[in-house]
Design an enzyme around this catalytic site. Structure first.
Site, PDB file in Angstrom:
ATOM      1  N   TYR A 166      62.449   7.062  98.045  1.00 29.87           N
ATOM      2  CA  TYR A 166      62.402   8.002  99.152  1.00 29.87           C
ATOM      3  C   TYR A 166      62.175   7.837 100.275  1.00 29.87           C
ATOM      4  CZ  TYR A 166      59.438  12.409 100.453  1.00 29.87           C
ATOM      5  OH  TYR A 166      58.845  13.817 101.081  1.00 29.87           O
ATOM      6  N   SER A 169      58.965  13.191 106.717  1.00 26.36           N
ATOM      7  CA  SER A 169      58.012  12.868 105.941  1.00 26.36           C
ATOM      8  C   SER A 169      58.077  11.230 106.807  1.00 26.36           C
ATOM      9  CB  SER A 169      58.539  11.807 104.096  1.00 26.36           C
ATOM     10  OG  SER A 169      57.193  11.516 103.738  1.00 26.36           O
TER      11      SER A 169
END
Ligand SMILES: NC(=O)c1ccc[n+]([C@@H]2O[C@H](COP(=O)([O-])OP(=O)(O)OC[C@H]3O[C@@H](n4cnc5c(N)ncnc54)[C@H](OP(=O)(O)O)[C@@H]3O)[C@@H](O)[C@H]2O)c1
Length: 239
Positions: free
Chosen positions: A139, A126
């Protein structure tokens, strides 16, 4: 006929990739946990077969993937949970790390002895770890760790002829992002994400980031001195 293994194939980007490769005549081994969504995917094409397992369980990964001989493994499964106002929730952090970091490694471990020269593994990371976004402690750390792991592994697997690609999406419209309650600039569709990933894989890219404009903007911000980045990021902190 090329065989592609895809984790996270029961939803979102992984599901889009599974359908796209099956449409092009590839054998697809589609992995996930949700039996109903996996079965719906199997009915999409006779080229799709299923493996249902929890990738945070190393033994389950070994059992599910023992007989897989693949040309391409796309480890796409992942989760996203944010901390709430800096409260350190160890269960949440463990969930995110075990799904996004340990999970793909369990899959790689299960596949490592059967990946032939010329094969490729693709790890979906990501852009979330490119800047120190508030609430993204877990995350961002999970994707930073995955990216670090993949970038080291690329060099160690070069001698055996197995290529490693890291994919860094921006925002993609999937069930994962539909939970978000904040603006998501430059959000793309699953179809656009699939096209960008497939283009990059076809070109043998080590890194794939999309959408391009958003990726360039984040890279530019990440190149600023930390105090300037923090001045911008502080605006995103919730009171
Ligand atoms: N959407 C975005 O904007 C975006 C941006 C950057 C990066 N990403 C990354 O892209 C990947 C795919 O995301 P998505 O948006 O397509 O999410 P999604 O629609 O929520 O799909 C997530 C997939 O991961 C699978 N999964 C989750 N935990 C699992 C576990 N423990 N064991 C096995 N499978 C598991 C799910 O399977 P079941 O449902 O069957 O459990 C599902 O197929 C993720 O790694 C995510 O971090 C997404």
């Amino acid at each position: 006929m090329m065989t592609v293994l895809i984790t996270g194939a029961s939803s979102g980007i992984g599901e889009g990739l599974a359908k796209s490769w099956a449409d092009d005549g590839c054998r697809v081994i589609a992995c996930g946990r949700d039996a109903a969504r996996l079965e719906a995917l199997r009915q999409y094409s006779p080229l799709i077969s299923l493996r249902q397992f929890d990738m945070t369980d190393a033994q389950a990964c070994r059992e599910a993937l023992a007989d897989c001989r693949v040309d391409l493994a796309v480890l796409c499964a992942g989760t996203c949970e944010y901390l709430d106002r800096g409260v350190i929730d160890v269960d949440l952090i463990a969930r995110v790390m075990s799904t996004n970091f340990t999970g793909p490694i369990n899959c790689l471990a299960a596949l490592q002895n059967t990946l032939a020269p010329g094969s490729r593994v693709v790890l979906v990371s990501s852009m979330a770890h490119w800047l120190h976004f508030p609430r993204a402690e877990a995350y961002g750390a999970s994707k930073a760790a995955l990216t670090w792991f993949a970038n080291c592994l690329r060099l160690d697997w070069e001698p055996k002829g197995v290529a490693v690609t890291v994919v860094s999406p921006g925002f993609v419209d999937t069930p994962l992002t539909r939970k978000n309650d904040f603006p998501m600039p430059a959000k793309v569709s699953v179809g656009q994400a699939v096209a960008a990933i497939r283009r990059g894989v076809a070109k043998g890219r080590a890194h794939i980031a999309f959408p391009t404009g958003f990726s360039l903007a984040l890279r530019l911000l990440a190149s600023l001195p930390q105090f300037m980045q923090n001045a911008l990021l502080r605006r995103m902190v919730r009171s």
